[in-house]
Scaffold this motif. Structure first.
Motif, PDB file in Angstrom:
ATOM      1  N   ARG A   1      10.286   3.603  -6.811  1.00  0.00           N
ATOM      2  CA  ARG A   1      11.473   2.631  -7.629  1.00  0.00           C
ATOM      3  C   ARG A   1      12.681   2.449  -6.875  1.00  0.00           C
ATOM      4  NH1 ARG A   1      16.468   4.419  -9.963  1.00  0.00           N
ATOM      5  NH2 ARG A   1      14.994   6.474  -9.679  1.00  0.00           N
ATOM      6  N   LEU A   2      13.055   2.824  -5.772  1.00  0.00           N
ATOM      7  CA  LEU A   2      14.126   2.587  -4.521  1.00  0.00           C
ATOM      8  C   LEU A   2      13.327   1.536  -3.401  1.00  0.00           C
ATOM      9  CD1 LEU A   2      16.155   5.419  -4.911  1.00  0.00           C
ATOM     10  CD2 LEU A   2      16.597   3.251  -6.247  1.00  0.00           C
ATOM     11  N   ASN A   3      11.835   1.350  -3.548  1.00  0.00           N
ATOM     12  CA  ASN A   3      10.864   0.913  -2.597  1.00  0.00           C
ATOM     13  C   ASN A   3      12.451  -0.467  -2.122  1.00  0.00           C
ATOM     14  OD1 ASN A   3       9.477   0.768  -0.605  1.00  0.00           O
ATOM     15  ND2 ASN A   3       8.939   2.703  -2.080  1.00  0.00           N
ATOM     16  N   HIS A   4      12.693  -1.172  -3.131  1.00  0.00           N
ATOM     17  CA  HIS A   4      13.025  -2.748  -3.058  1.00  0.00           C
ATOM     18  C   HIS A   4      14.104  -2.536  -2.020  1.00  0.00           C
ATOM     19  CE1 HIS A   4      17.021  -2.438  -6.088  1.00  0.00           C
ATOM     20  NE2 HIS A   4      16.018  -1.676  -6.317  1.00  0.00           N
ATOM     21  N   TRP A   5      14.393  -1.664  -1.640  1.00  0.00           N
ATOM     22  CA  TRP A   5      15.952  -1.643  -0.886  1.00  0.00           C
ATOM     23  C   TRP A   5      15.436  -1.901   0.191  1.00  0.00           C
ATOM     24  CZ3 TRP A   5      20.675  -2.764  -2.847  1.00  0.00           C
ATOM     25  CH2 TRP A   5      20.571  -3.093  -4.060  1.00  0.00           C
ATOM     26  N   VAL A   6      14.012  -1.155   0.421  1.00  0.00           N
ATOM     27  CA  VAL A   6      13.724  -2.101   1.936  1.00  0.00           C
ATOM     28  C   VAL A   6      13.077  -2.822   2.175  1.00  0.00           C
ATOM     29  CG1 VAL A   6      11.398  -0.956   2.934  1.00  0.00           C
ATOM     30  CG2 VAL A   6      12.460   0.456   1.740  1.00  0.00           C
ATOM     31  N   GLY A   7      12.187  -4.018   1.502  1.00  0.00           N
ATOM     32  CA  GLY A   7      12.038  -5.075   1.061  1.00  0.00           C
ATOM     33  C   GLY A   7      13.488  -6.152   1.620  1.00  0.00           C
ATOM     34  N   PHE A   8      14.939  -5.352   0.988  1.00  0.00           N
ATOM     35  CA  PHE A   8      16.237  -6.117   0.949  1.00  0.00           C
ATOM     36  C   PHE A   8      16.601  -6.092   2.077  1.00  0.00           C
ATOM     37  CE2 PHE A   8      20.700  -5.451   0.684  1.00  0.00           C
ATOM     38  CZ  PHE A   8      21.060  -7.001   0.499  1.00  0.00           C
TER      39      PHE A   8
ATOM     40  N   LEU B   1       0.466  -1.079   0.095  1.00  0.00           N
ATOM     41  CA  LEU B   1       0.047  -0.236   0.001  1.00  0.00           C
ATOM     42  C   LEU B   1       0.975   1.221   0.353  1.00  0.00           C
ATOM     43  CD1 LEU B   1      -3.203  -0.966   2.450  1.00  0.00           C
ATOM     44  CD2 LEU B   1      -3.061  -0.273   0.048  1.00  0.00           C
ATOM     45  N   ALA B   2       1.961   1.142   0.284  1.00  0.00           N
ATOM     46  CA  ALA B   2       3.009   2.507   0.515  1.00  0.00           C
ATOM     47  C   ALA B   2       3.270   2.256  -0.678  1.00  0.00           C
ATOM     48  CB  ALA B   2       3.999   1.781   1.874  1.00  0.00           C
ATOM     49  N   TYR B   3       4.225   1.533  -1.148  1.00  0.00           N
ATOM     50  CA  TYR B   3       4.715   1.891  -1.875  1.00  0.00           C
ATOM     51  C   TYR B   3       4.348   2.159  -3.247  1.00  0.00           C
ATOM     52  CZ  TYR B   3       5.039  -3.459  -3.328  1.00  0.00           C
ATOM     53  OH  TYR B   3       4.742  -4.462  -3.523  1.00  0.00           O
ATOM     54  N   ASP B   4       2.749   1.661  -3.664  1.00  0.00           N
ATOM     55  CA  ASP B   4       2.397   1.830  -4.574  1.00  0.00           C
ATOM     56  C   ASP B   4       1.136   2.821  -4.580  1.00  0.00           C
ATOM     57  OD1 ASP B   4       2.051   0.584  -7.544  1.00  0.00           O
ATOM     58  OD2 ASP B   4      -0.617  -0.141  -6.648  1.00  0.00           O
TER      59      ASP B   4
ATOM     60  N   VAL C   1      15.477  -4.333  10.281  1.00  0.00           N
ATOM     61  CA  VAL C   1      14.515  -3.369  10.148  1.00  0.00           C
ATOM     62  C   VAL C   1      14.905  -2.026  10.531  1.00  0.00           C
ATOM     63  CG1 VAL C   1      13.093  -2.906  10.954  1.00  0.00           C
ATOM     64  CG2 VAL C   1      13.071  -4.983  11.729  1.00  0.00           C
ATOM     65  N   GLY C   2      15.625  -1.845  11.009  1.00  0.00           N
ATOM     66  CA  GLY C   2      16.600  -0.450  11.285  1.00  0.00           C
ATOM     67  C   GLY C   2      16.813   0.183  10.154  1.00  0.00           C
ATOM     68  N   VAL C   3      17.560  -0.308   8.755  1.00  0.00           N
ATOM     69  CA  VAL C   3      18.225   0.639   7.569  1.00  0.00           C
ATOM     70  C   VAL C   3      16.787   0.832   6.914  1.00  0.00           C
ATOM     71  CG1 VAL C   3      19.330  -0.472   5.865  1.00  0.00           C
ATOM     72  CG2 VAL C   3      20.333  -0.326   8.362  1.00  0.00           C
ATOM     73  N   ALA C   4      15.758  -0.354   7.277  1.00  0.00           N
ATOM     74  CA  ALA C   4      13.945   0.071   6.430  1.00  0.00           C
ATOM     75  C   ALA C   4      13.393   1.010   6.825  1.00  0.00           C
ATOM     76  CB  ALA C   4      13.405  -1.832   6.835  1.00  0.00           C
ATOM     77  N   ALA C   5      13.636   1.285   8.297  1.00  0.00           N
ATOM     78  CA  ALA C   5      12.818   2.127   8.783  1.00  0.00           C
ATOM     79  C   ALA C   5      13.729   3.666   8.130  1.00  0.00           C
ATOM     80  CB  ALA C   5      12.841   2.225  10.364  1.00  0.00           C
ATOM     81  N   ALA C   6      15.161   3.633   8.686  1.00  0.00           N
ATOM     82  CA  ALA C   6      15.651   4.903   7.842  1.00  0.00           C
ATOM     83  C   ALA C   6      15.706   5.485   6.328  1.00  0.00           C
ATOM     84  CB  ALA C   6      16.988   4.366   7.918  1.00  0.00           C
ATOM     85  N   GLN C   7      15.051   4.494   5.500  1.00  0.00           N
ATOM     86  CA  GLN C   7      14.727   4.067   3.942  1.00  0.00           C
ATOM     87  C   GLN C   7      13.663   4.815   3.999  1.00  0.00           C
ATOM     88  OE1 GLN C   7      16.167   0.888   1.577  1.00  0.00           O
ATOM     89  NE2 GLN C   7      17.162   0.135   2.648  1.00  0.00           N
ATOM     90  N   SER C   8      12.510   4.676   4.901  1.00  0.00           N
ATOM     91  CA  SER C   8      11.000   4.667   4.931  1.00  0.00           C
ATOM     92  C   SER C   8      10.986   6.232   5.233  1.00  0.00           C
ATOM     93  CB  SER C   8      10.028   3.835   6.509  1.00  0.00           C
ATOM     94  OG  SER C   8      10.246   2.385   4.951  1.00  0.00           O
TER      95      SER C   8
END
Length: 285
Positions: free
Chosen positions: A265-272, A176-179, A238-245
């Motif tokens: 376009r860069l959201n896949h790095w959150v999942g990674f 929902l966030a990235y789309d 999770v901390g890295v994902a939160a920082a990206q968000s």
């Protein structure tokens, strides 16, 4: 043949891997959790190749379904089906071949995973048409893009425990966030042609809801996996994902096309980041 091949590669977005990476990382994360560590090369290959094939098949179906709408959207007007370079019949045939190849991979797992793959295909086919009737069609996409999670558990454990559905729910918030960020790119065009999207439905609440969905995604996954033992690497991921968000907030807060598209376009790095934390946690446990 080379010009046709280039058109087909353009149709399945071969030069834009962000789409299948958004599908891949949650599936692999679930595969590691279900296996309590490395799942083995067979399942890793099945889910990686299957993800690429199914996302490519989904692009074929989506472009056929949206061809009349896409002509009026600047970003999509030059897609092969929309501009007539690839016929509807060709696109559907290519999509069917890709889906059958993916199904062949699933057949090498077990009956439960095969059964869930049929449900996943049905949702994938339904999504392009949800945009005509559902105010937030991104929720339908969220289910489709999260179905690799219960399939991963089914392939490993031959059933889908409650944990699989909790992780699916959390991942739904991420989709929902990235789309919604993606929909914010086309909002002006979508308003003109009467397309329904979360960006239009949410209006000025879009940025706040996107950030709330990022938070819900990470909180659900942390709560669900806290007692599974992935340890410090998981929390670092999770901390890295939160920082990206949080960084994505700076990209979308002004609602520019360029900023919103970059965030998507860069959201896949959150999942990674989340996957790397899970894989690292099991590896160093």
């Amino acid at each position: 043949m080379l010009p046709r091949l280039r058109l087909y590669l353009d149709l399945i977005r071969w030069n834009r891997p962000a789409g299948w990476l958004l599908l891949l990382w949650p599936s692999l994360s679930a595969l590691w959790v279900a296996s309590d560590g490395f799942p083995g090369w067979h399942l890793l290959a099945v889910f990686t190749l299957g993800t690429i094939l199914m996302r490519s098949a989904g692009c074929c179906v989506n472009d056929v379904a949206d061809r009349e709408f896409d002509r009026h959207v600047k970003r999509t007007a030059q897609r092969p089906v929309t501009r007539g370079a690839v016929s509807v019949r060709e696109a559907l045939l290519l999509g069917a071949v890709l889906a059958l190849l993916a199904f062949g991979l699933v057949l090498s797992t077990n009956e439960t995973a095969v059964a869930w793959s049929v449900a996943a295909l049905a949702i994938t086919l339904a999504y392009p048409y949800a945009k005509r009737f559902v105010s937030i069609p991104q929720a339908v996409l969220g289910v489709a893009f999260s179905f690799g999670i219960p399939m991963s558990f089914a392939a490993v454990q031959s059933h889908t425990p409650l944990l699989a559905w909790v992780l699916l729910l959390g991942n739904l918030f991420w989709v929902l966030a990235y789309d919604t960020e993606y929909a914010m790119v086309d909002r002006d065009d979508d308003l003109k042609i009467g397309m329904k999207t979360s960006a239009i439905t949410l209006g000025r609440a879009d940025v706040g809801v996107v950030m709330a969905c990022y938070a819900a995604y990470l909180l659900v996954w942390v709560a669900a996996l806290a007692d599974r033992g992935p340890g410090i690497p998981f929390y670092c991921g999770v901390g890295v994902a939160a920082a990206q968000s949080a960084w994505h907030f700076t990209l979308i807060r002004n609602r520019t096309r360029e900023g919103c598209f970059k965030a998507f376009r860069l959201n896949h790095w959150v999942g990674f980041a989340v996957f790397a934390g899970i894989a690292g946690g099991y590896a160093f446990r």
